[in-house]
Each structure stands twice: as C-alpha cells, then as structure tokens.
Design an enzyme around this catalytic site. Structure first.
Site, mmCIF file in Angstrom:
data_model
loop_
_atom_site.group_PDB
_atom_site.id
_atom_site.type_symbol
_atom_site.label_atom_id
_atom_site.label_comp_id
_atom_site.label_asym_id
_atom_site.label_seq_id
_atom_site.Cartn_x
_atom_site.Cartn_y
_atom_site.Cartn_z
ATOM 1 N N GLY A 183 0.919 -1.226 -0.044
ATOM 2 C CA GLY A 183 0.131 -0.095 -0.058
ATOM 3 C C GLY A 183 0.811 1.175 0.035
ATOM 4 N N ASP A 243 13.396 -9.554 6.917
ATOM 5 C CA ASP A 243 13.446 -8.590 5.583
ATOM 6 C C ASP A 243 14.338 -7.351 5.973
ATOM 7 O OD1 ASP A 243 12.896 -7.998 3.031
ATOM 8 O OD2 ASP A 243 11.253 -7.011 3.414
#
Ligand code: NAG
Ligand code: NAG
Ligand code: NAG
Ligand code: NAG
Ligand code: NAG
Ligand code: NAG
Ligand code: NAG
Ligand code: NAG
Ligand code: NAG
Length: 815
Positions: free
Chosen positions: A511, A624
């Site tokens: 998003g 990550d």
C-alpha cells in the site's frame, strides 16, 4: 617490515669467511660492546644496562630492528648482574658449554650440557626467531634459550607446561620496569592440576587464571592492525607432555607474549604505523578478572562495555551491591530435594575443580548429580594420545564456585540449581486467600469506575469489538497487555488531508505511506494497507502485535493503528531523514554519511537486531532486513522498520521453515532463499549484506559489479583475500576514517555472510566484535556464490520500489 641494517653484500662478504655476525665460536668470544645479530637483523644479543642510572649490566636478547626503547625478550644472568662489563666475556668452551665469566675466572652464568661428541667445534648461533642455540660441531642442538625463557614467549617457542604431571617451566616477570631480576609475578601451570590450568601468580597465590584447557588443541584467529593482518595459532598437546606454542603467518609483524612486571599477561604485536606495541589480548583485562575478586557464585562479565561482577543465574547478591562478598542462592539446595542443571555457555570455568578421569559426558553428569556436595560440572571431549592420555576432561566442583568469568570463547558450565518448590497445596492455601480479597477489592473499584465513565467506556467498547474481530481468539500472539492506541479513521483522514497525494511519501506492495500531522502538530507516518492486498491481513496483524510489544531506540515506534471497514492503517513515528537507501545510494547525498555516522548506523542496527533476537521478551526474526527498511531520525540514529515479515520463534527453537519464502533477494541467506529455513542466522546474513553495503556504498545488486564479480559479497571477499580490503570502502568517506575500524567492519560483514548458518556469528558476538577493538576475529570462509534464477526479477522489483519514502514497503515474492 624489518629494517635491514646489515647490507646484503656485507653478509655475503662475511659468510665467505665461514663466520657471520650471528655466531659465537670458540675462537671469537663476545665482549662488552660486541653484538650478535640474527641473519635477517631482527634480533640482537649482547650486553645491556636497563637504565643509564643503574650501571648493572646483563647479557640479553632484544629486537634489533625496532626503533625506540629496547624491548628485551631474554636475559641470561637476570639475578646475577655484572657490575663491570669490561671485565666479562661470553665464551663457548671446548666441552659444550657456554660460559659468561669475568677476568678473575668467576662464572657469572653458564649454559650447556656434557655432551662430548662434537664438543670441540661447538658454536652458538642467534636465530631469526630470537632463539639462541648452542650447537655441537655436527649441528646437534645442545642448549636452547627457548627452553629457558625469562618473561617472554616468542612465536614458535615451545612452552612446556608440564611433563608427566609435573610443572616444568615457570616464567618470572621482571621485578620492576628497569630491573630484570625475578619478580614476584610468575606464569605457569598450577602444580595441583598440572596441564589443566594456566595462570599468573603473585608469589604462590593465584593472581589471574588465564585458561583452563578445554581440549581445543589448536585455536587461533586472525588479528587485524591498522597496517596488517596476520593469522596466529596456538597449540596445546597432551599425553605425557602439555605444551603451549603459538605460531604466526609469514610476514606478520613482531608478536610476543610477555608477563610484565605489573603482573599483566599480554599478547602484543608491533604496530609499524604507530611504532609501538599493540595489545591483542591481556589478562587481567579488567579489575574483576583478578583471581576471585568477584566473590563466590559471582562472575566477571567481560562481555559488557564496562566489565563488572554479576551473579550467576539463580543467585542474588549476598550484600546489596557489593559483589566482593559474592552471591547466594535464591533457592537453597537441599540434599535429597529435586535439582536440575542449568547450562551456562561461554564461561571461564571456576577454580578449585576436581578432575575425574576417564568419563563420558553422561558419566560426568551422573557423577555430579549423585553427589550432594557437587555444585557444578564441566566436560570436554578430548582426542589425544599418549601414555597418560585420557579421552575426556570431566571437572566437578563441590561447595562454592569462585573465580568465574564469561568470555565469548569459554565453555559450558553445568550449574546445579534447586527445583521450584513442588509443595503446591500449602502454597495454594497461602496464596488463595489474599487473591480472593484482592479480587473483591478490584471488583468494587471497577464497579465505581464503570458507573462513572459509562459513556466513555461504551465508545471504547465499539472500537474493541473491531479489534477483537481482527485478532482471532486462537491467536497465540494475542496477549492482554498488547495495548495499541486506536486512532479513529476520521482523525487519520484529517491528519493526512484525506490521503492527499501531496502527503504521499512512498508506495509499495502493501500500500501507500503518507505523511500526517496530528492535532497536536506532531508529524507521523501513516501506512495505508491496500484493500486488495491478499497478504495484508496476516502481515497487518503480526506487525501490530509485534511492534506493540517492542520498545527499543533502534526500532521504529508504532504509535497507533486504525481499522475502519476494510481500511487498515498503521501510524508510526515520522522520521525526517527517511530510509538509509535513499541516502546511501544517492551520489549527491551519500557524503552526508561520514565514517563516524556509518559506524554508528551499523552498530545501531546491530543493537536493534540483538534486541529482537535476544533481549526482548520474544525471540523475533525480522526476515526482511535491508537498507530500505532502516529509517534514520534527525540524529541519524537507525531504526529498523517493517515487521510485516517478522516471525516469533520459541526461545529455544533454533530453526524454523516456511513454504512461503518472502524477503528481498540478495539479502536472503542461501538456506532461506533455497530451502525456506530461517533462523536468527538468516537475519545475521542480511545484516552482513547491509553492513557491506554501508561500508562500500554499493548496492547488493550493483550493476557496475556484475562484469567482474557476481555479487557484492564475492567482490568484498576477493579484495579481502588479496589484502586490498581498503579499496572496498566508499570513496566518499575514505579520506577521513580510522582504517582499522573499517577493516574490522568488513571482516565482521564477511563473517556474517558465510554460506553456512552455523559459521555465522550470533548478533551478540557481532556486537562484541564491533565494539571491542581487541576482540579476535576468526577468518571468514569463502562465499560460494548462489544465484537465484529469478535474480533479475528481484532486482527490477527492488528498483521500482527504491524508497524515496520515509516508510518503506516490502516486496513479497512468492515461490
Ligand atoms: C641496580 O639494579 C640491581 C638489580 O636490581 C640492584 O641490585 C642494584 O642495587 C641497583 N643499583 C643501583 C645503584 O640502583
Ligand atoms: C679445552 O680447553 C681447556 C682449557 O680451556 C684445555 O686445557 C684443553 O686442553 C682443551 N681441550 C681440547 C680438546 O682442546
Ligand atoms: C654434567 O653436567 C652437570 C652440570 O651441568 C654436572 O652436575 C654433572 O656432574 C655432569 N655429568 C658428568 C657425567 O660430567
Ligand atoms: C601480591 O601479594 C602480596 C602479598 O603476598 C600483596 O601485598 C601484593 O599487593 C600483591 N600484589 C598485587 C599487585 O596484587
Ligand atoms: C590508525 O591509522 C590512522 C592513520 O591512518 C591513525 O591516525 C590512527 O591513530 C591509527 N589507529 C590505531 C589504533 O593504530
Ligand atoms: C565490599 O566489601 C569489601 C570487603 O568485604 C570491602 O573491602 C569493600 O570496601 C566493599 N566495597 C564497597 C564498594 O562497599
Ligand atoms: C582410561 O581407560 C582406559 C581404558 O578403559 C585405560 O586403559 C586407561 O588406563 C584409563 N586411564 C586412566 C587415567 O584411568
Ligand atoms: C567425542 O567427539 C568425537 C568427535 O569429535 C565423537 O565422535 C565422540 O563420540 C565424542 N565422544 C564423547 C564421549 O562424547
Ligand atoms: C562427593 O564429593 C566430595 C567432594 O568432592 C567427595 O569428597 C566425596 O567423596 C564425594 N562422594 C561421593 C559418594 O562420590
């Protein structure tokens, strides 16, 4: 490195007469003013006086090629100084002796033995190692100065610790800075456990225990100085003989171990750059490392920035903060009552152990657990041969444990602790009554409160319903303490000006991220998860729950969240300096990051990661970590962000796997990218990549590298191997930085990106290696390049997302 004072032609000239300056023959004795100089000019032997004021003279060996004050490594007549040096002479006699005598024929010092063969032509030679050797005419060694060290151990010197369970060599420190006579401090094995313990002594009392042999026959490391890198190894062997020896790689700078007159044991290397000796290791390294200074059951924690005494787990200080009185058990150990053993890794094992012969690990544990007075044990599996050889080393302790320490390279200590009381029934009675009273009280308070705040409560309840709908009851992460402030959707609209494009900071797979201004004027970053993103729900939930529990200055702070119909919003602190990649890889801005800042960022990320892995209440694997997920505040403090991929693992769960591999190629460790197995070591790998990026200013997938090197890692490795690691540095800061710090970082980076997860250090070690200049680093293994087939795709994805934004958004790549 060594200065060659003696021109080569001179050596050739002399050697053509069959006698060079490094030899002492029967025909040519050594008098005051003469010197023997080893072949390469490294060492000299001659008469010296430690000070100009005290006219005592000694026969000794020192480094010939070093500038500055003389560093003496051996003294022949340390306890028998020469008052008048012009009257003395060092001679090789015709009966295999070397004699230092004065004109009246008095012997001041003598060495040798009564070998007769070849005695007539015996001669002595000063070798390049600093060893002064008396040889027979048929070149048999008769006597070696290396067998009779004074206060210094040189490379390749065999330090015979013990022979047939007898202490053999003890070296004595000088009495004072300028006084070579035997002082009070000495270094040797412990007569009561010869070969097991090496320590320094103050007269007969232990001063500092240096090592308890744990069966590692060869240990070593790479040592890095400003100007050079060298490898060294130490060896201890067993059987009848225990000896200690260290060797160094060719072309290493001068290296020595010395027991200084102060009682300090030092492993030193010559730094050409600074023209001084640099400490590799010293003992004691801190006041609390002195023998037994921490008191019983207390250990000296050397892994801390300021080393201090601490209580062992399960113990508390006996006397408030004064650890010299030691610690006591929180729960008393009673014979016959249940107890268990707790494993304490990385310990310097306590003193006063009992060595039990011929045991396996299980037998050693059984030996301790069946004896009530046994408080701990330690075990080492040896593989040695010899008449006295024992394949095991089982140590047990009874009574108090003293002189304990932690090191990164210590061994497991198994500590006996009492089990928690099992007498539940009485506890129940003791506890239930007060609880009931307390609950009643609580209920009445709650009633009053609810009545008073009924309206407000109702409003809140509505939001809670939303929240409950989101977090399913079966969710193991759910926890009543998770208190994330809910922000209303209207407030969010207001803050971001109805998600105006002008406020857009960035976009990505999940998003968009908007800058917002709350009513109070505070800036925030609002992450608006896209409605259609399939992953959104799972990631949203884990991110909210996770971050709400985490508080650390190197982690981005979640301020609130908002759920409105199918809108999911996360509200974070706003970090004006945006993400690291936006500065690091921008040629016009990267100069902002000088070395000091980069090093601070590296350490900050390491701290944040360490917190996730170890110090927070949960063990969290980020999965990550990458430059775009590191945000920078105004002071350039790095903050790890984006926990969408993070996973919680059990504290003693070491590896987990997943069939959905997510993350960013290049940063993913081989075992994760290929097999889906992840552990804290996968984060270590990503950290290593990130570190190399920060040092070099190059992206892991830099296109300019691909012509010669398959990746940044192989590039770093090649330069490192070739000794050109300095070329790896980003040129924008190269001018002004402490080279040793940069090299150390590259070294740590290479350790982190090793192919095998087991070879990679845990973050606490990484932290230690970064913060301790003297910490020894192992040599990194050569990376075997792995190339995911869809590398190019990963790279393309990464580029499109290069976050210009304050909040970054993670790419998800399913497999
Ligand atoms: C010089 O040092 C030696 C050895 O310690 C000592 O015996 C002697 O007294 C000292 N002499 C002077 C003048 O200080
Ligand atoms: C050895 O030296 C002693 C005196 O220094 C001398 O008397 C003796 O003859 C010598 N022996 C040989 C074999 O040269
Ligand atoms: C050998 O030398 C030692 C002193 O170094 C002496 O005590 C001993 O008597 C000598 N032995 C012989 C056989 O000469
Ligand atoms: C060495 O031991 C003596 C007592 O035997 C003590 O007075 C002295 O302070 C100790 N030295 C150090 C440096 O601890
Ligand atoms: C390392 O070298 C730099 C000069 O390049 C020097 O200023 C610095 O003091 C040195 N540091 C150490 C610890 O040797
Ligand atoms: C701790 O206790 C020792 C003796 O038990 C005492 O000598 C020392 O002064 C104390 N230290 C502090 C800080 O109280
Ligand atoms: C250890 O056990 C082996 C075989 O069981 C035996 O030969 C050896 O003597 C034992 N060593 C000691 C020190 O007890
Ligand atoms: C000792 O270690 C070797 C390999 O390092 C292993 O094969 C052996 O089983 C171990 N022995 C014990 C008693 O643990
Ligand atoms: C228990 O340990 C103590 C101290 O190490 C020792 O004296 C005693 O013999 C041991 N008892 C048994 C039964 O092994």
């Amino acid at each position: 490195m060594a200065l060659h004072y003696i021109p080569i032609f001179f050596l050739l000239f002399v050697s053509s007469f069959c006698k060079s300056d490094d030899q002492l023959t029967q025909a040519k004795p050594l008098a005051h003013g003469d010197m023997l100089i080893s072949e390469r000019g490294d060492f000299a032997l001659g008469f010296f006086s430690p000070t100009s004021s005290n006219k005592s003279f000694y026969l000794g060996i020192w480094y010939h090629s070093l500038p500055g004050p003389r560093t003496v490594v051996w003294v022949a007549n340390r306890d028998n100084p020469i008052a008048n040096p012009s009257s003395v002479m060092l001679m090789v006699t015709n009966n295999s002796r070397m004699v230092l005598s004065d004109t009246e024929g008095r012997n001041i010092w003598m060495a040798g033995s009564n070998i007769t063969s070849g005695a007539a032509g015996a001669y002595a030679v000063l070798l390049n190692s600093g060893n002064f050797v008396l040889r027979s005419s048929d070149d048999q060694d008769i006597w070696l100065s290396f067998d009779h060290p004074t206060d210094t151990i040189l490379p390749s010197m065999r330090f015979l610790v013990s022979y047939k369970a007898q202490v053999v060599i003890r070296i004595f420190a000088w009495k004072g800075r300028d006084d070579p006579s035997s002082g009070d401090f000495s270094f040797s094995s412990d007569p009561s456990s010869p070969g097991l313990l090496l320590a320094t002594w103050n007269k007969t009392k232990p001063y500092c225990r240096i090592t308890v042999w744990s069966g590692v026959t060869v240990s070593g490391g790479t040592y890095l100085t400003n100007t050079s890198t060298f490898l060294y190894e130490t060896a201890l062997n067993s059987g009848d003989e225990f000896y200690f020896m260290f060797t160094i790689s060719d072309n290493s700078p001068f290296t020595r171990m010395v027991l200084e007159y102060t009682g300090k044991w030092k492993f030193l290397t010559w730094n050409n750059h600074l023209s001084s000796w640099e400490i590799i290791v010293e003992h004691p390294a801190a006041a609390c490392e002195l023998y037994a200074s921490c008191g019983p059951y207390s250990y000296c924690d050397l892994t801390q920035i300021v080393p201090a005494c601490r209580c062992l787990d399960g113990f508390e200080p006996t006397d408030g903060i004064n650890f010299s009185k030691g610690c006591r058990r929180k729960q008393a150990l009673k014979c016959g009552k249940q107890s268990h053993f707790m494993t304490l890794p990385g310990m310097k094992v306590p003193d006063k152990f009992l060595h039990i012969q011929n045991k396996t690990l299980d037998e050693c544990a059984a030996e301790c657990s069946r004896n009530c007075s046994c408080t701990a044990y330690a075990y080492a599996n040896l593989s040695i041969s010899g008449a006295m050889a024992d394949p095991s080393r089982c140590l047990v302790w009874s009574g108090e444990l003293i002189d304990i320490g932690t090191k990164t390279t210590g061994e497991n200590l198994y500590l006996r602790l009492a089990d928690s009381p099992v007498d539940k029934k009485r506890n129940l009675e003791r506890i239930i009554l007060p609880i009931m009273t307390f609950l009643l009280l609580l209920a009445s308070i709650a009633l009053v409160w609810m009545y008073k705040y009924r309206d407000k409560w109702r409003k809140k309840e509505n939001q809670k319903k939303l929240k409950l709908g989101y977090f399913s009851a079966s969710d193991q992460l759910e926890d009543e303490n998770t208190e994330v402030p809910f922000v209303s959707f209207e407030d969010t609209l207001l803050a971001t000006n109805c998600f105006a494009d002008a406020n857009l900071l960035g976009r990505g797979g999940f998003g968009k991220v908007y800058k917002g201004t709350l009513k109070g004027g505070d800036n925030v970053a609002v992450k608006r998860l896209s409605k259609g993103s399939g992953q959104g729900t799972v990631e949203f939930r884990s991110e909210v729950v996770l971050i709400a529990k985490l508080q650390h200055k190197n982690l981005v702070q979640l301020l609130g969240c908002c759920i409105h119909e199918d809108e999911k919003l996360l509200i974070y602190e706003y970090l004006p300096n945006k993400s690291l990649d936006a500065i690091l890889f921008d040629t016009t801005r990267k100069h902002v990051l000088d070395w000091l800042t980069r090093f601070k960022i590296i350490k900050g990320i390491a701290r944040g990661l360490l917190y996730l892995h170890q110090d927070s209440r949960l063990r969290i694997i980020h999965r990550d970590l990458k430059a775009s997920n590191i945000l920078l505040d105004t002071e350039m403090t790095p903050k790890i962000s984006d926990f969408g991929m993070a996973r919680i693992v059990g504290a003693n769960q070491h590896q987990t796997s997943t069939n959905r591999v997510v993350g960013t190629y290049g940063y993913m460790s081989p075992e994760y990218a290929m097999g889906g197995a992840f552990s804290v070591k996968s984060d270590t790998y990503s950290f290593g990549v990130l570190l190399l990026e920060i040092v070099s200013g190059l992206k892991i997938s830099s296109p300019q590298l691909t012509s010669n090197f398959s990746s940044l890692i192989t590039y770093a490795w090649r330069l490192w191997e070739d000794g050109n690691a300095t070329e790896f540095m980003d040129s924008s800061f190269a001018a002004s930085c402490p080279l040793h710090e940069v090299l150390r970082c590259i070294h740590v980076g290479l350790l982190c990106v090793q192919d095998q997860a087991n070879d990679r250090p845990v973050m606490s070690s990484v932290m230690f290696m970064l913060e301790n200049e003297s910490a020894l680093l192992p040599a990194p293994k050569k990376p075997v390049y792995f190339a995911p087939s869809d590398w190019a795709a990963g790279e393309a994805m990464d580029n499109t997302e290069n976050s210009l934004n304050a909040m970054s958004i993670t790419t998800v790549e399913g497999r």
